[in-house]
Scaffold this active site. Structure first.
Site, PDB file in Angstrom:
ATOM      1  N   GLY A  28      50.384  46.167 -26.145  1.00  0.00           N
ATOM      2  CA  GLY A  28      51.061  47.352 -26.643  1.00  0.00           C
ATOM      3  C   GLY A  28      52.532  47.169 -26.973  1.00  0.00           C
ATOM      4  N   ASN A  30      53.712  46.541 -29.902  1.00  0.00           N
ATOM      5  CA  ASN A  30      53.959  47.298 -31.140  1.00  0.00           C
ATOM      6  C   ASN A  30      54.027  48.791 -30.855  1.00  0.00           C
ATOM      7  OD1 ASN A  30      54.089  45.638 -33.762  1.00  0.00           O
ATOM      8  ND2 ASN A  30      52.518  44.624 -32.530  1.00  0.00           N
ATOM      9  N   LYS A  81      27.682  53.451 -32.708  1.00  0.00           N
ATOM     10  CA  LYS A  81      29.083  53.390 -33.154  1.00  0.00           C
ATOM     11  C   LYS A  81      29.506  54.749 -33.714  1.00  0.00           C
ATOM     12  CE  LYS A  81      32.128  50.782 -36.195  1.00  0.00           C
ATOM     13  NZ  LYS A  81      32.590  49.430 -36.381  1.00  0.00           N
ATOM     14  N   MET A 106      41.429  46.058 -31.513  1.00  0.00           N
ATOM     15  CA  MET A 106      40.568  44.968 -31.956  1.00  0.00           C
ATOM     16  C   MET A 106      39.139  45.415 -32.244  1.00  0.00           C
ATOM     17  SD  MET A 106      42.783  42.893 -32.326  1.00  0.00           S
ATOM     18  CE  MET A 106      43.523  41.320 -31.993  1.00  0.00           C
ATOM     19  N   ARG A 107      39.010  46.461 -33.022  1.00  0.00           N
ATOM     20  CA  ARG A 107      37.671  46.970 -33.328  1.00  0.00           C
ATOM     21  C   ARG A 107      37.675  47.430 -34.788  1.00  0.00           C
ATOM     22  NH1 ARG A 107      33.610  48.229 -29.949  1.00  0.00           N
ATOM     23  NH2 ARG A 107      34.759  47.787 -28.058  1.00  0.00           N
ATOM     24  N   ASN A 123      47.607  49.257 -40.323  1.00  0.00           N
ATOM     25  CA  ASN A 123      47.360  48.203 -39.337  1.00  0.00           C
ATOM     26  C   ASN A 123      48.476  47.177 -39.426  1.00  0.00           C
ATOM     27  OD1 ASN A 123      45.900  46.639 -37.409  1.00  0.00           O
ATOM     28  ND2 ASN A 123      45.149  45.342 -39.069  1.00  0.00           N
ATOM     29  N   HIS A 125      49.221  43.109 -38.822  1.00  0.00           N
ATOM     30  CA  HIS A 125      48.508  41.835 -38.675  1.00  0.00           C
ATOM     31  C   HIS A 125      49.512  40.693 -38.545  1.00  0.00           C
ATOM     32  CE1 HIS A 125      45.195  39.068 -38.931  1.00  0.00           C
ATOM     33  NE2 HIS A 125      45.913  38.352 -39.786  1.00  0.00           N
TER      34      HIS A 125
HETATM   35  C1  GAR Z   1      49.785  42.009 -32.690  1.00  0.00           C
HETATM   36  O1  GAR Z   1      50.344  40.741 -32.889  1.00  0.00           O
HETATM   37  C2  GAR Z   1      48.983  42.420 -33.891  1.00  0.00           C
HETATM   38  O2  GAR Z   1      49.504  41.937 -35.089  1.00  0.00           O
HETATM   39  C3  GAR Z   1      47.651  41.791 -33.593  1.00  0.00           C
HETATM   40  O3  GAR Z   1      47.466  42.021 -32.224  1.00  0.00           O
HETATM   41  C4  GAR Z   1      48.731  41.968 -31.595  1.00  0.00           C
HETATM   42  C5  GAR Z   1      48.838  43.146 -30.655  1.00  0.00           C
HETATM   43  O4  GAR Z   1      49.971  43.013 -29.875  1.00  0.00           O
HETATM   44  N1  GAR Z   1      46.605  42.371 -34.383  1.00  0.00           N
HETATM   45  C6  GAR Z   1      45.639  41.652 -34.952  1.00  0.00           C
HETATM   46  O5  GAR Z   1      45.502  40.456 -34.777  1.00  0.00           O
HETATM   47  C7  GAR Z   1      44.700  42.451 -35.818  1.00  0.00           C
HETATM   48  N2  GAR Z   1      43.914  41.600 -36.630  1.00  0.00           N
HETATM   49  P1  GAR Z   1      50.537  44.261 -29.071  1.00  0.00           P
HETATM   50  O6  GAR Z   1      49.358  44.856 -28.304  1.00  0.00           O
HETATM   51  O7  GAR Z   1      51.554  43.654 -28.143  1.00  0.00           O
HETATM   52  O8  GAR Z   1      51.124  45.226 -30.054  1.00  0.00           O
END
Ligand code: GAR
Length: 217
Positions: A28, A30, A81, A106-107, A123, A125
């Site tokens: 979390g 972000n 789902k 992640m879903r 989103n 990435h």
């Molecule tokens: C982040 O780096 C995000 O870009 C990635 O998961 C991480 C979550 O970090 N997302 C993906 O890979 C989606 N394909 P966080 O929980 O510390 O924000």
């Protein structure tokens, strides 16, 4: 499922304010960047809800600490789902959510879910899309040996990590980098561009034209 959400983000919603839901499955950081930006007054919207499919993820602690309502919904508790997503949509409806920010969620979302919130799901990435899609963007780019990678904020469409790109930020890969140091540098960029993309949305400055997102400055 028969959701009745508005199809486009219009003037009316902008006037009445944007309510944000953040979806998380992990640490979390972000989410924290979004919360901090909102607290500083940079993001001018309410973070109404943090939704997670992972009951023990640290993102939920961050949400609780910030006084944000949480909603935990585990896929294993639903037969299909569709049932799982209807439960989420109901929670979003109750809070009058007009923007969903996926932050390490992640879903994959279904077609029906995405069309209920068409052009209102973002989103983040950890790579420069369309390169290194998927769940291991940092590792994959590092192992491939790229010299530049980065972070991308995009709108969510049906294809994985495939929607129109809103903002990107690049990160150089140095000789001394390990996967861990690279991850740190990428996360730092993520924490800058995600709040910025969200605020641009709130201000109605993102115009989707086919594959492209025009930023109206
Ligand atoms: C982040 O780096 C995000 O870009 C990635 O998961 C991480 C979550 O970090 N997302 C993906 O890979 C989606 N394909 P966080 O929980 O510390 O924000």
């Amino acid at each position: 499922m028969n959701p009745t959400f508005p199809k486009t983000y219009g003037e009316q919603e902008r006037k009445s304010g944007v309510n944000i839901a953040v979806f998380c499955s992990g640490n979390g950081t972000n989410l924290q960047a979004i919360i901090d930006s909102q607290k500083k007054g940079y993001i001018k919207a309410d973070i109404k809800l943090v939704i997670s499919d992972t009951p023990d993820c640290y993102a939920l602690t961050r949400a609780k600490d910030a006084g944000i309502k949480i909603f935990v919904v585990e896929r294993k508790n639903f037969k299909t789902k569709k049932d799982f997503e209807i439960e989420i949509l109901e929670a979003l409806k109750k809070e009058n959510i007009s923007l969903i920010a996926l932050a390490g969620y992640m879903r994959m979302l279904s077609k029906s879910f995405i069309s209920a919130y068409e052009n209102k799901i973002m989103n983040i990435h950890p790579a420069l899309l369309p390169s290194f899609k998927g769940a291991h963007g940092i590792k994959d780019a590092f192992e491939y040996g790229v010299k530049i990678t980065g972070a991308t904020v995009h709108f969510v469409t049906l294809g994985m990590d495939a929607g129109p790109i809103i903002l990107q930020s690049s990160v150089k890969v140095t000789e001394d980098d390990t996967e861990e140091t690279l991850a740190e540098a990428i996360h730092e960029e993520e924490h800058k561009i995600y709040p910025r993309a969200i605020q641009l949305f709130i201000e109605g400055k993102l115009k989707i034209e086919g594959r492209k997102v025009r930023i109206l400055e």
